[in-house]
Motif scaffolding. Structure first.
Motif, mmCIF file in Angstrom:
data_model
loop_
_atom_site.group_PDB
_atom_site.id
_atom_site.type_symbol
_atom_site.label_atom_id
_atom_site.label_comp_id
_atom_site.label_asym_id
_atom_site.label_seq_id
_atom_site.Cartn_x
_atom_site.Cartn_y
_atom_site.Cartn_z
ATOM 1 N N THR A 156 93.998 29.670 95.256
ATOM 2 C CA THR A 156 94.626 30.990 95.360
ATOM 3 C C THR A 156 95.864 31.064 94.476
ATOM 4 O O THR A 156 96.072 32.046 93.756
ATOM 5 C CB THR A 156 95.038 31.272 96.820
ATOM 6 N N HIS A 157 96.682 30.006 94.510
ATOM 7 C CA HIS A 157 97.904 30.015 93.712
ATOM 8 C C HIS A 157 97.588 29.946 92.218
ATOM 9 O O HIS A 157 98.261 30.574 91.398
ATOM 10 C CB HIS A 157 98.813 28.855 94.116
ATOM 11 N N THR A 158 96.538 29.185 91.864
ATOM 12 C CA THR A 158 96.123 29.097 90.461
ATOM 13 C C THR A 158 95.723 30.480 89.949
ATOM 14 O O THR A 158 96.158 30.914 88.870
ATOM 15 C CB THR A 158 94.942 28.115 90.318
ATOM 16 N N ILE A 159 94.909 31.182 90.733
ATOM 17 C CA ILE A 159 94.447 32.508 90.320
ATOM 18 C C ILE A 159 95.618 33.496 90.298
ATOM 19 O O ILE A 159 95.698 34.354 89.426
ATOM 20 C CB ILE A 159 93.295 32.984 91.233
ATOM 21 N N ALA A 160 96.548 33.333 91.248
ATOM 22 C CA ALA A 160 97.728 34.212 91.263
ATOM 23 C C ALA A 160 98.534 34.027 89.982
ATOM 24 O O ALA A 160 98.960 35.005 89.350
ATOM 25 C CB ALA A 160 98.602 33.914 92.482
ATOM 26 N N ILE A 161 98.726 32.774 89.562
ATOM 27 C CA ILE A 161 99.483 32.507 88.337
ATOM 28 C C ILE A 161 98.742 33.087 87.133
ATOM 29 O O ILE A 161 99.345 33.680 86.241
ATOM 30 C CB ILE A 161 99.734 30.986 88.170
ATOM 31 N N GLY A 162 97.421 32.940 87.131
ATOM 32 C CA GLY A 162 96.621 33.481 86.032
ATOM 33 C C GLY A 162 96.634 34.995 85.996
ATOM 34 O O GLY A 162 96.545 35.598 84.928
ATOM 35 N N SER A 163 96.736 35.625 87.166
ATOM 36 C CA SER A 163 96.788 37.095 87.213
ATOM 37 C C SER A 163 98.144 37.589 86.734
ATOM 38 O O SER A 163 98.235 38.522 85.954
ATOM 39 C CB SER A 163 96.575 37.607 88.643
ATOM 40 N N SER A 164 99.204 36.993 87.264
ATOM 41 C CA SER A 164 100.556 37.391 86.895
ATOM 42 C C SER A 164 101.516 36.310 87.347
ATOM 43 O O SER A 164 101.735 36.120 88.539
ATOM 44 C CB SER A 164 100.913 38.724 87.563
ATOM 45 N N GLU A 165 102.060 35.589 86.380
ATOM 46 C CA GLU A 165 102.964 34.485 86.728
ATOM 47 C C GLU A 165 104.213 35.019 87.440
ATOM 48 O O GLU A 165 104.723 34.419 88.371
ATOM 49 C CB GLU A 165 103.340 33.708 85.465
#
Lengths: 328, 255
Positions: free
Chosen positions: A199-208
């Motif tokens: 979830t955190h990986t995808i969150a960073i990829g969506s918007s750091e």
């Protein structure tokens, strides 16, 4: 998990699967005496695939955070060179046997891969160096270090027990390394899907910025992400050494690009946020099927590179077409 | 604590960026159930003030108190119940509404799965749904929708719902109606009113003055880092507010 990120069928998974199956059928029908699906050929593809699986899931996770790792092949080579050197020095008085050589092989390759990943993660997460540039730099550093260790030559005299007890072992006619790779993929995939890591990986990829504002320590997350990716490259290095009992310093130059291509063909976005493990695994398999099939049909091997280029561009075109439709 | 005590109080706050004074002598008290609008021209200090109120930016002097206790950081302000909705919403578009609402504060499963670090998505989905239902919002039916598939208004509401889930004292909104269509603006304004009606103090920045007049109880007008007027919103018109923002009345009085 929502239907938009279906764990098995999301991204381009279905059409890449279709393409894989279609190519297998074509090559099988076109090859003399059905040579393509000959067990020996299938086993050779699967043995190579065990390394590719490690690299492609690592690259897929990184792409999820809008990161890239060009140093994958160099990390695998460095891991195999260090492990090979340790194993050679251990077997001066004869092969100590697989109960010693195999644990040493995996321990050393994983630790070296992990450390290479930590360095990448610190460069990208802490020093804020663009991942393309940072890993292009470490690509040279890791490969150069491997060459310094061996004086530019490939290592010989690696104890054969790593091959006889693992690298050339088959279980139900499937290479042991492929089965082990499948287990590793399953563990990584489940942790990524079920834990906060994914979830955190995808969150960073969506918007750091969004990730930071919601209290995620993105620097620490980058180090974790690259460490896991590096450890997976280390495992690929172990598979390589166990298969051939020699290092292949010059043979991994295209590994990272092949892994990126596989991930993108499977529907993983280069811009972060979209992660499709199974699409990536099938996308990477496509390259191996093409390579093997074209060789069997006696085409020069360069045609495989051309074909992958076309498929890659097609996949990216489909991805951006989809993105445009979603934006409306 | 009596009902009339302020939820959020800004005491004599000033902010300097080197030689430039962004804010000076700012005093504001915000009460439960009240909607306060910060108005002012570009560069008047609205965003600086809001960043100080949520703890993201430390003031050069003065303090921000939540129910009488001074805040020390963004994290501390969050713990004290101050929620902030940024203009860019800080949503991860590839995650679902529920995943965004719990981002950085995920709920773990119990037992072995929890030990492995697995998350309890079902419980997070359920709690997110409850929170949104509690807000009286019917536009976000499925919290398992990824944010990238939502409309601008729905995204705004999702960001508000997330802020509310973790903060129960005051909600700060930076330009909640910017870049929205009329229908979406109505949805967001309705949501903000519901929040205040439930007893939260709400503070917002907006350039869209008709929207502000439709929901705000009190207007605070800033000019060049100072509060120049504090007045009830009732009875004001767009023209009267704009002239106070740019300072026409003062000039007329001086002439």
């Amino acid at each position: 998990m929502d239907r938009f990120r279906h764990p098995l069928l999301g991204g381009n998974t279905l059409w890449v699967l279709g393409l894989d199956v279609l190519l297998v059928i074509i090559f099988q029908l076109a090859s003399a005496n059905g040579a393509f699906l000959n067990p020996i050929n299938v086993q050779a593809i699967l043995t190579t695939y065990s390394q590719v699986m490690m690299l492609v899931i690592a690259q897929t996770m990184l792409l999820g955070a809008a990161q890239i790792d060009l140093s994958q092949g160099a990390t695998a080579v460095l891991a195999s060179v260090v492990a090979g050197t340790v194993l050679v020095s251990m077997s001066a008085g004869g092969d100590p046997g697989p109960h010693i050589t195999l644990p040493v092989l995996f321990l050393v390759t994983i630790v070296v891969g992990l450390l290479a990943g930590v360095i990448n993660g610190v460069l990208v997460g802490w020093l804020r160096i663009n991942s393309l540039v940072a890993t292009l730099g470490t690509l040279g550093i890791y490969l150069g270090t491997a060459q310094v260790i061996t004086n530019g030559e490939n290592l010989y005299g690696v104890p054969l027990s790593i091959q006889s007890a693992f690298g050339s072992v088959y279980l139900w006619r499937v290479p042991l390394s492929t089965l082990l790779a499948a287990v590793v993929v399953a563990v990584v995939w489940i942790q990524f899907r079920r834990g906060s890591f994914g979830t955190h990986t995808i969150a960073i990829g969506s918007s750091e910025k969004a990730a930071i504002r919601n209290g995620i320590d993105t620097r620490w997350h980058m180090v974790k992400l690259y460490s896991v990716a590096g450890a997976l490259c280390g495992i690929a290095g172990a598979f390589d050494l166990a298969r051939f009992t020699t290092t292949d310093i010059g043979g991994h130059g295209n590994d990272a690009l092949a892994a990126i291509s596989g991930a993108v063909i499977g529907g993983t976005s280069l811009f972060g946020g979209k992660v499709y493990f199974f699409g990536a695994l099938l996308g990477a398999l496509l390259a191996l099927i093409l390579q093997s099939g074209l060789v069997i049909l006696r085409f020069p091997p360069f045609y495989q590179v051309i074909a992958i280029g076309f498929i890659l561009i097609l996949a990216v075109a489909i991805d951006s077409f989809r993105n445009r439709n979603e934006m409306r | 604590m009596s009902h009339a005590d302020p939820v959020l109080e800004i005491r004599n706050v000033a902010k300097q960026y080197g030689q430039i004074t962004a804010l000076t002598g700012v005093n504001i008290q915000m009460f439960a159930g009240e909607i306060v609008a910060l108005l002012g021209d570009n560069g008047a200090g609205k965003s600086t003030l809001m960043n100080i109120m949520c703890g993201a930016l430390p003031p050069s002097s003065g303090e921000v108190l939540v129910r009488g206790e001074p805040i020390t950081s963004l994290h501390h302000a969050q713990e004290m119940g101050i929620g902030m909705v940024y203009q860019d919403l800080a949503l991860a578009h590839h995650l679902t509404v529920a995943e965004n609402m719990f981002l950085g504060r995920e709920l773990r499963s119990s037992g072995l799965a929890g030990t492995l670090g697995w998350l309890d998505s079902a419980r997070m989905d359920r709690k997110a749904t409850e929170e949104i239902a509690h807000l009286g919002i019917s536009t976000l039916r499925d919290v398992r929708m990824p944010v990238r598939l939502l409309s601008g208004g729905q995204r705004q509401v999702a960001a508000i719902a997330r802020a509310l889930m973790w903060s129960k004292a005051a909600l700060l909104l930076d330009e909640p109606t910017a870049a929205l269509g009329p229908k979406q603006v109505a949805l967001v304004l309705e949501t903000i009113k519901t929040i205040a009606a439930k007893g939260m103090a709400v503070c917002l920045i907006a350039h869209d003055i008709p929207s502000v007049l439709a929901i705000a109880d009190r207007l605070i007008i800033l000019r060049r880092g100072r509060i120049v007027r504090t007045l009830p919103a009732a009875g004001q018109t767009v023209t009267s507010v704009v002239s106070m923002m740019v300072g026409e009345n003062d000039d007329a009085a001086a002439a």
